[in-house]
Design a protein around this motif. Structure first.
Motif, PDB file in Angstrom:
ATOM      1  N   SER A 133       0.821  -1.209   0.000  1.00 36.05           N
ATOM      2  CA  SER A 133       0.000   0.000   0.000  1.00 36.05           C
ATOM      3  C   SER A 133       0.863   1.270   0.000  1.00 36.05           C
ATOM      4  O   SER A 133       0.359   2.358  -0.273  1.00 36.05           O
ATOM      5  CB  SER A 133      -0.990   0.001   1.165  1.00 36.05           C
ATOM      6  N   TYR A 157      -3.620   1.393  -5.761  1.00 36.61           N
ATOM      7  CA  TYR A 157      -4.743   2.058  -5.097  1.00 36.61           C
ATOM      8  C   TYR A 157      -5.229   1.269  -3.887  1.00 36.61           C
ATOM      9  O   TYR A 157      -5.600   1.830  -2.875  1.00 36.61           O
ATOM     10  CB  TYR A 157      -5.933   2.183  -6.067  1.00 36.61           C
ATOM     11  N   MET A 158      -5.248  -0.031  -4.025  1.00 33.79           N
ATOM     12  CA  MET A 158      -5.895  -0.813  -2.962  1.00 33.79           C
ATOM     13  C   MET A 158      -5.320  -2.228  -2.891  1.00 33.79           C
ATOM     14  O   MET A 158      -4.987  -2.829  -3.914  1.00 33.79           O
ATOM     15  CB  MET A 158      -7.396  -0.890  -3.241  1.00 33.79           C
ATOM     16  N   ALA A 169      -6.688   0.991   1.513  1.00 32.06           N
ATOM     17  CA  ALA A 169      -7.007   1.739   0.292  1.00 32.06           C
ATOM     18  C   ALA A 169      -6.533   3.181   0.412  1.00 32.06           C
ATOM     19  O   ALA A 169      -6.416   3.714   1.520  1.00 32.06           O
ATOM     20  CB  ALA A 169      -8.506   1.697   0.058  1.00 32.06           C
ATOM     21  N   LYS A 170      -6.258   3.774  -0.736  1.00 33.40           N
ATOM     22  CA  LYS A 170      -5.847   5.184  -0.756  1.00 33.40           C
ATOM     23  C   LYS A 170      -7.019   6.041  -1.192  1.00 33.40           C
ATOM     24  O   LYS A 170      -7.844   5.609  -2.000  1.00 33.40           O
ATOM     25  CB  LYS A 170      -4.715   5.359  -1.765  1.00 33.40           C
ATOM     26  N   ARG A 171      -7.045   7.250  -0.695  1.00 32.90           N
ATOM     27  CA  ARG A 171      -8.076   8.191  -1.149  1.00 32.90           C
ATOM     28  C   ARG A 171      -7.694   8.676  -2.545  1.00 32.90           C
ATOM     29  O   ARG A 171      -6.574   9.118  -2.764  1.00 32.90           O
ATOM     30  CB  ARG A 171      -8.104   9.419  -0.236  1.00 32.90           C
ATOM     31  N   ASP A 172      -8.617   8.544  -3.455  1.00 27.32           N
ATOM     32  CA  ASP A 172      -8.372   9.041  -4.807  1.00 27.32           C
ATOM     33  C   ASP A 172      -9.728   9.356  -5.421  1.00 27.32           C
ATOM     34  O   ASP A 172     -10.587   8.479  -5.532  1.00 27.32           O
ATOM     35  CB  ASP A 172      -7.628   7.985  -5.642  1.00 27.32           C
ATOM     36  N   VAL A 223     -11.090   7.216  -8.293  1.00 21.84           N
ATOM     37  CA  VAL A 223     -11.405   5.797  -8.125  1.00 21.84           C
ATOM     38  C   VAL A 223     -12.518   5.618  -7.094  1.00 21.84           C
ATOM     39  O   VAL A 223     -12.387   6.058  -5.958  1.00 21.84           O
ATOM     40  CB  VAL A 223     -10.138   5.026  -7.650  1.00 21.84           C
ATOM     41  N   LEU A 270     -13.688   3.416  -4.849  1.00 19.69           N
ATOM     42  CA  LEU A 270     -13.183   2.174  -4.278  1.00 19.69           C
ATOM     43  C   LEU A 270     -14.283   1.292  -3.683  1.00 19.69           C
ATOM     44  O   LEU A 270     -14.194   0.071  -3.759  1.00 19.69           O
ATOM     45  CB  LEU A 270     -12.121   2.473  -3.219  1.00 19.69           C
ATOM     46  N   MET A 277      -7.071   1.344 -14.846  1.00 17.88           N
ATOM     47  CA  MET A 277      -6.737   0.501 -13.693  1.00 17.88           C
ATOM     48  C   MET A 277      -6.607  -0.963 -14.084  1.00 17.88           C
ATOM     49  O   MET A 277      -7.205  -1.402 -15.064  1.00 17.88           O
ATOM     50  CB  MET A 277      -7.836   0.603 -12.632  1.00 17.88           C
ATOM     51  N   LYS A 283      -2.637   1.318 -10.856  1.00 22.60           N
ATOM     52  CA  LYS A 283      -2.672   2.108 -12.094  1.00 22.60           C
ATOM     53  C   LYS A 283      -2.168   1.208 -13.211  1.00 22.60           C
ATOM     54  O   LYS A 283      -1.229   0.434 -12.998  1.00 22.60           O
ATOM     55  CB  LYS A 283      -1.723   3.307 -11.978  1.00 22.60           C
TER      56      LYS A 283
END
Lengths: 452, 121
Positions: free
Chosen positions: B15, B21-22, B37-40, B43, B45, B78, B96
């Protein structure tokens, strides 16, 4: 002898540093050998790890390089940092040299090493990627000299390539694999095995590859980790034994490689000027659809980002005039006219082959080097060709099926296909000069540390 | 150390990768037992996680019956990769699409093997 491998596969540099520091705290012996291996995700932070190890083990003999990955007891990692720490029973010492001119640097290093060692691990940059100014000068020289080359007759072409080769040597741009091993073999009396770590990252960045020796940055130079004691070195390549003539070797090679085509190469020193009368990059683009030549700006941008690809499945193979052994150079669509070579070309016939790389025998072939190990070995350290990552992907994990049959205590690194000098006679296909073995892909070197 | 803590230690490095991303570890019924998970903004999620939950059951069927070694889905910018860890767990990553996967594959396989050794006695 005691061995410990400290590693962290963290990408986050603070977490990685903290994990390594914690693990070093719990180490229960004082190593006299430290080998630091940095990966793509951590090499730019080398100073932090170098300082950490220097503070902790100031008296250890230390060598540090950038690798593509490392192999632990049952896992393979391509991120983070790894340190091989050893309390070696015999004598051990690191020598290094950094100066102007690749040949002079290696000669001076060879003199420092001297005779009497049982094994030398020699780290040197097969090709060094300099900063913008030096790179600009190299592009300029390449253009000017190739302009003269195109108008010249054969003898003049050879003279121009020789001059350009000497420029590459003076600029420390290439430490040719065979010449480097030849010089050190001669200075060590031709009776010491020399394992080469010829550094060439899969994705190059400016001022790489780099080498640390006794906690100092010595690139673009070379360093040697020398052992005296019960220690052995083994080598394997992906070919059957070589032929007894040029024709025999070519016949064997053609049965092992894909899409082979005979070519005639105009070459001298460290430079290929023409392949079948064409500029090397034009020849490559004609043979391989989908390849596009990089512009100088693209080349510099990729180098700045650390994303300049140095691997290729296409190569030119050469047969040695001395041994009828075979080796190859990967061809890349770089924005240059002369194609530099990471080995000295004068020892080879001008008739060669163009081919698409192909492994026969699969992953097991890659670690067949283990078949020769002795029963009373204490620890094995091995170097596998990093291009096997592309060739086998996750299939690379099959190496463990072979290794576990022969060794219980081992550690490996993934690096550009390693060369070796060995005084013991063998008949490997990739022995290109007496005792000197190298091929562009698929070599494995194994070092065996024996019980005292 | 608890099993879940050790698993999260093994998956944490992925991560940190800017291209990922996740990272999700799914149970046999598709329910995630570990998610990082990342904030984006680009996406969604939660939608993706719900979609993955449905796919897991299919993937597990093929793992059991056809010895599937991995599954890969690509959409928009993705890529979703699924790796069986054991007969009851599947590891998924969402990355990505320009993220080079040739090296990442080896690290993920290593993580799968280490998790597998923890859960299979």
């Amino acid at each position: 002898m005691r061995v410990n491998i400290v590693h962290s596969s963290e990408i986050d540099i603070r977490k990685c540093y903290a994990e390594i520091k914690n693990k070093l705290e719990s180490l229960d012996f004082e190593p006299n050998v430290v080998m630091l291996f940095l990966t793509e995700s951590t090499w730019m932070f080398w100073k932090a790890f170098n300082e950490l190890l220097k503070k902790k083990f100031p008296n250890a003999q230390m060598m540090g390089i950038v690798i593509e990955g490392y192999v632990l007891s049952r896992t393979i990692h391509t991120r983070g940092v790894c340190a091989l720490l050893m309390d070696y029973d015999g004598d051990v010492r690191v020598f290094y040299e950094k100066g102007k001119g690749a040949t002079k640097t290696v000669e001076k290093l060879g003199n420092k090493i001297g005779k009497g060692w049982d094994l030398v691990i020699l780290a040197f940059p097969a090709a060094y990627f300099p900063g913008k100014i030096r790179l600009g000068i190299t592009f300029f020289n390449d253009r000017i000299m190739y302009g003269k080359f195109q108008k010249a007759d054969y003898e003049e072409k050879i003279r121009i390539m020789e001059k350009y080769s000497k420029y590459l040597d003076r600029a420390n741009s290439v430490f040719p694999v065979n010449r480097t091993l030849r010089i050190v073999a001669e200075r060590t009396g031709y009776d010491t095995p020399i394992v080469g770590l010829n550094l060439l990252p899969l994705q190059a960045a400016t001022s790489t590859p780099f080498i640390l020796a006794n906690y100092r940055l010595v690139s673009p130079g070379a360093a040697a980790l020398c052992f005296k004691g019960k220690i052995n070195a083994y080598y394997s390549d992906i070919f059957p034994e070589r032929g007894k003539s040029f024709e025999e070797t070519i016949e064997i090679v053609k049965s092992r490689l894909a899409n082979v085509e005979d070519v005639k190469v105009t070459k001298k020193g460290l430079v290929i000027g023409e392949i079948n009368g064409m500029k090397p990059v034009d020849f490559l683009l004609e043979k391989v659809r989908g390849y596009e030549q990089l512009s100088e700006d693209e080349f510099k941008q990729l180098l700045d980002k650390g994303e300049l690809q140095t691997f290729t499945p296409y190569g030119i193979g050469f047969v040695s005039r001395e041994t009828y052994g075979f080796t190859a150079l990967g061809l890349l669509p770089y924005p240059i006219n002369f194609h530099p070579c990471i080995f000295e070309l004068d020892y080879f016939y001008e008739d060669g082959v163009f081919f698409g790389e192909h492994y026969k025998g699969g992953v097991r072939q890659l670690v067949r080097v283990f078949e020769g190990v002795k029963e009373d070995a204490e620890f094995h350290f091995f170097v596998i060709d990093s291009q096997s990552i592309f060739s086998f992907g996750r299939g690379l994990f099959q190496i463990f099926d072979v290794i576990k049959l022969y060794s219980e205590n081992y550690f490996g690194i993934l690096l550009q296909s390693p060369p070796i000098y060995t005084p013991k006679p063998a008949n490997f296909m990739t022995e290109i000069e007496k005792g000197i073995h190298y091929f562009a892909a698929g070599n494995t070197v194994l070092i065996e540390f024996m019980q005292k | 150390m608890s099993l879940l803590l050790r698993i999260s230690e093994l998956l944490e490095p992925f991560s940190s990768d800017p291209g990922i991303y996740m990272v999700v570890l799914h149970r046999i019924d598709g329910v995630p037992i570990y998610v990082k998970a990342k904030r984006d903004k680009k996406v969604k999620l939660t939608t993706l996680l719900y979609w993955l939950e449905g796919q897991i059951k299919e993937v597990l069927y093929y793992i059991f019956t056809r010895n599937l070694s991995e599954a890969s889905f690509k959409f928009q910018d993705m890529v979703v990769r699924m790796y069986p860890v054991s007969k009851t767990l599947v590891l998924s990553i969402i990355a990505k699409d320009e993220t080079p996967l040739y090296k990442l594959d080896l690290d993920l396989e290593s993580a799968c093997r280490e998790i597998s050794s923890l859960v299979i006695v």
